[in-house]
Scaffold this active site. Sequence first.
Site, PDB file in Angstrom:
ATOM      1  N   LEU A 103       8.692  17.659  48.821  1.00 42.15           N
ATOM      2  CA  LEU A 103       9.068  18.915  47.813  1.00 42.15           C
ATOM      3  C   LEU A 103      10.551  18.684  47.741  1.00 42.15           C
ATOM      4  O   LEU A 103      11.138  18.475  48.769  1.00 42.15           O
ATOM      5  CB  LEU A 103       8.660  20.059  48.580  1.00 42.15           C
ATOM      6  CG  LEU A 103       7.388  20.365  48.972  1.00 42.15           C
ATOM      7  CD1 LEU A 103       7.162  21.776  49.775  1.00 42.15           C
ATOM      8  CD2 LEU A 103       6.686  20.482  47.503  1.00 42.15           C
ATOM      9  N   ASP A 104      11.119  18.742  46.485  1.00 42.51           N
ATOM     10  CA  ASP A 104      12.443  18.616  46.361  1.00 42.51           C
ATOM     11  C   ASP A 104      13.328  19.991  47.021  1.00 42.51           C
ATOM     12  O   ASP A 104      12.602  20.806  47.637  1.00 42.51           O
ATOM     13  CB  ASP A 104      13.073  18.477  44.835  1.00 42.51           C
ATOM     14  CG  ASP A 104      12.568  19.969  43.842  1.00 42.51           C
ATOM     15  OD1 ASP A 104      11.815  19.859  42.975  1.00 42.51           O
ATOM     16  OD2 ASP A 104      13.172  21.005  44.513  1.00 42.51           O
ATOM     17  N   LYS A 105      14.700  19.652  47.076  1.00 43.15           N
ATOM     18  CA  LYS A 105      15.606  20.481  47.952  1.00 43.15           C
ATOM     19  C   LYS A 105      15.115  22.043  47.635  1.00 43.15           C
ATOM     20  O   LYS A 105      15.163  22.813  48.770  1.00 43.15           O
ATOM     21  CB  LYS A 105      16.946  20.089  47.975  1.00 43.15           C
ATOM     22  CG  LYS A 105      17.910  20.905  48.752  1.00 43.15           C
ATOM     23  CD  LYS A 105      19.434  20.357  48.415  1.00 43.15           C
ATOM     24  CE  LYS A 105      20.177  20.883  49.321  1.00 43.15           C
ATOM     25  NZ  LYS A 105      21.615  20.760  49.227  1.00 43.15           N
TER      26      LYS A 105
END
Length: 240
Positions: A103-105
């Site tokens: 999952l991106d930041k």
Amino acid sequence: MIRLDKLVSAAGGVSRQEARKRILSGAVTVDGAVVTQIDFKIDEQRSAVAMSGSALTYRQYRYFMMDKPAGVLTATTDRDQRTVLDLLPEELRRLKLVPAGRLDKDTTGLLLLTNDGDYVHRVISPRHNVPKVYYAETDGMPNEADVRRFAEGVTLSDGTKCLPARLELLPDQAACRVTVREGKYHLVRRMLASCGTPVVTLRRLSIGSLHLDKMLKPGDFRELSDAEVQAVFLDGAPQN
């Protein structure tokens, strides 16, 4: 067969050095008898091991779900920023867990962590067709034409071809649910941006039939049951 110090470390939540100290001190028993040989080989499926009177259960592979918070990297290490593994206690970091997908930041929600490499591959590989469901709040509202584009497979502006996906519009909300079965870089964000409705917030709700435990707070985690481990590979319907 497994060395006694390795089992005590993994099952007892202590370092290998501390496990050896405990064994040498006589605190560890195997089938009721004290064993002080740190490289003693045992059958982890048959032998009863205890430390200071408490039974130890060894599991080669461990599986956890986390409610990933925003602002944390989905990575094992980073020199400058906090990662999801930094949210775990030291005894779990010793298990060499890795994220099963990313999952991106700024994306929150369901993240799987495990030390089972084959499991990770099955979760993330498009060949295994594991659905991941996201809730997205958007700047603007997707429409029925976008629903059809998603179902046919969106082609992004850079030529990237996406597998068919499900876009579910949520009435009276600038929000939607998106179900994808692949894990390209920033996939959901890029697909929605291609509709002219860029993502404001994004949260993963489920993987397969495994839904994020609503009792978890951002940054919290818990171990999966055996049934939950397998639920990831069952196709589940989206839930509110």
